[in-house]
Design a protein around this motif. Structure first.
Motif, short mmCIF file in Angstrom:
data_model
loop_
_atom_site.label_atom_id
_atom_site.label_comp_id
_atom_site.label_asym_id
_atom_site.label_seq_id
_atom_site.Cartn_x
_atom_site.Cartn_y
_atom_site.Cartn_z
N ASN A 1 2.96 -26.05 -44.34
CA ASN A 1 1.92 -25.69 -45.29
C ASN A 1 2.44 -26.14 -46.65
OD1 ASN A 1 1.21 -22.42 -43.79
ND2 ASN A 1 0.50 -24.45 -43.22
N TYR B 1 2.21 -25.41 -57.48
CA TYR B 1 2.03 -24.34 -58.44
C TYR B 1 2.27 -24.90 -59.85
CZ TYR B 1 2.32 -20.77 -54.76
OH TYR B 1 2.10 -19.98 -53.66
N LEU C 1 3.27 -18.04 -62.87
CA LEU C 1 3.17 -19.13 -61.91
C LEU C 1 1.82 -18.98 -61.21
CD1 LEU C 1 5.28 -21.26 -60.95
CD2 LEU C 1 5.69 -19.78 -59.00
N LEU D 1 -1.32 -20.87 -58.58
CA LEU D 1 -1.57 -21.88 -57.57
C LEU D 1 -2.54 -22.94 -58.08
CD1 LEU D 1 -1.09 -22.59 -54.54
CD2 LEU D 1 -3.21 -21.34 -54.06
N LYS E 1 -3.54 -26.13 -52.36
CA LYS E 1 -2.75 -25.93 -51.15
C LYS E 1 -3.35 -26.75 -50.01
CE LYS E 1 -5.37 -21.80 -49.91
NZ LYS E 1 -5.32 -20.32 -49.74
N PHE F 1 -3.26 -26.70 -45.72
CA PHE F 1 -2.83 -26.12 -44.46
C PHE F 1 -3.15 -27.08 -43.31
CE2 PHE F 1 -1.61 -22.81 -46.86
CZ PHE F 1 -2.05 -21.51 -46.61
N PHE G 1 5.58 -27.02 -59.76
CA PHE G 1 6.45 -26.77 -58.61
C PHE G 1 5.73 -27.10 -57.32
CE2 PHE G 1 9.96 -24.60 -60.64
CZ PHE G 1 9.40 -24.07 -61.80
N ARG H 1 6.03 -24.47 -46.81
CA ARG H 1 6.35 -23.49 -45.76
C ARG H 1 6.58 -24.27 -44.49
NH1 ARG H 1 2.08 -18.84 -47.10
NH2 ARG H 1 0.74 -20.04 -45.71
N SER I 1 10.37 -18.52 -39.98
CA SER I 1 9.77 -17.40 -40.68
C SER I 1 8.67 -17.82 -41.66
CB SER I 1 10.84 -16.63 -41.45
OG SER I 1 11.41 -17.47 -42.43
N TYR I 2 8.52 -19.13 -41.86
CA TYR I 2 7.50 -19.63 -42.78
C TYR I 2 7.75 -19.19 -44.22
CZ TYR I 2 3.88 -22.27 -40.31
OH TYR I 2 3.17 -23.24 -39.66
N ILE I 3 8.97 -18.96 -44.59
CA ILE I 3 9.28 -18.63 -45.97
C ILE I 3 9.13 -19.88 -46.82
CG2 ILE I 3 11.08 -17.84 -47.56
CD1 ILE I 3 9.98 -15.75 -45.60
N PRO I 4 8.43 -19.80 -47.95
CA PRO I 4 8.25 -20.99 -48.76
C PRO I 4 9.55 -21.44 -49.44
CG PRO I 4 7.30 -19.09 -49.84
CD PRO I 4 7.71 -18.64 -48.48
N PHE J 1 10.81 -23.88 -52.46
CA PHE J 1 10.29 -24.52 -53.67
C PHE J 1 11.17 -25.70 -54.08
CE2 PHE J 1 6.93 -21.81 -55.49
CZ PHE J 1 6.99 -20.74 -54.63
N GLY J 2 10.53 -26.71 -54.63
CA GLY J 2 11.27 -27.75 -55.30
C GLY J 2 11.78 -27.23 -56.63
N ARG J 3 12.62 -28.02 -57.30
CA ARG J 3 13.23 -27.55 -58.54
C ARG J 3 12.31 -27.67 -59.73
NH1 ARG J 3 19.72 -28.68 -58.50
NH2 ARG J 3 20.08 -27.79 -56.44
#
Lengths: 114, 114
Positions: free
Chosen positions: A32, A36, A44, A46, A49, A51, A90, A94, A99-102, A104-106
């Motif tokens: 996903n 942002y 921050l 959105l 997105k 999916f 940013f 996911r 766990s599908y934890i997002p 992030f890029g820097r």
């Protein structure tokens, strides 16, 4: 390890110039994808997105992004930037299969000169 | 609906102290996630709470802990503060969880450790 790369750390443009910010990730499975934006002194929020479905996604404020699976990329574009687009951008991914934890890029700092 | 709120907005502590940050999610959201944002590392996931249970955890030491109350409000605690803990701590809420739907971010708490 799964990672997200934003190659442009700082971008400076003049108003009306076109914008493209790169985002690449390392993972061959289901993802996903998010962009942002963080305006100076603000939350921050959105922008857009992806999916599934049409790989060309349109977001708020005239932004769009294209998911190219073969290139593991999700680049953000805007045909004509405004001074008010000055912000930090940013990319987040996911990664499926876990766990599908997002992740992030820097971030990319965009400055638009009037 | 009111957005995600975080208190305090700014905090100055000294090394060795502990700190507690608070986050109130959007009404109806049961998931609260915490992130650390620094210039060098970008946004890094700390943990997620859902219905008062920690559901996911990032790669941070045990000095970072959290909890969630029955009204979905969440607190994050950092014990034995180190200089490197200076960062913007962001809270994000969502209806079903960080791995499922869109997150809405709060304004953050700026922690400075001296």
């Amino acid at each position: 390890a799964q990672s997200v790369s934003q190659h442009n750390h700082h971008v400076i443009l003049s108003e009306a110039a076109s914008l493209e910010l790169g985002c690449n990730y390392s993972y061959g499975g289901t993802v996903n994808l998010f962009w942002y934006v963080q305006y100076p002194g603000q939350h921050l929020q959105l922008l857009l997105k992806y999916f599934s479905g049409d790989p060309l996604v349109k977001g708020i404020k005239g932004f769009e992004a294209e998911f190219i699976k073969s290139k593991f990329s999700f680049n953000l574009r805007k045909p004509s930037v405004q001074w008010s687009d000055t912000a930090e951008y940013f990319c987040a991914v996911r990664f499926g299969g876990g766990s599908y934890i997002p992740t992030f890029g820097r971030g990319t700092s965009l400055i638009v000169h009037p | 609906k009111a957005g995600v709120t975080q208190t305090p907005r700014y905090l100055i502590k000294t090394r060795g102290q502990q700190v507690t940050l608070s986050c109130s999610p959007i009404s109806g959201h049961r998931s609260v996630s915490w992130y650390q944002q620094t210039p060098g590392q970008g946004l890094q996931f700390l943990f997620e709470y859902f219905s008062e249970t920690q559901r996911n955890k990032g790669n941070f030491p045990g000095r970072f802990s959290g909890r969630q109350f029955s009204n979905s409000r969440s607190e994050m605690n950092v014990s034995t503060l180190e200089l490197g803990d200076s960062a913007l701590y962001l809270c994000a809420s969502s209806e079903q969880g960080v791995g499922t739907d869109t997150q809405y971010f709060g304004p953050g708490t700026r922690l400075t450790v001296l």
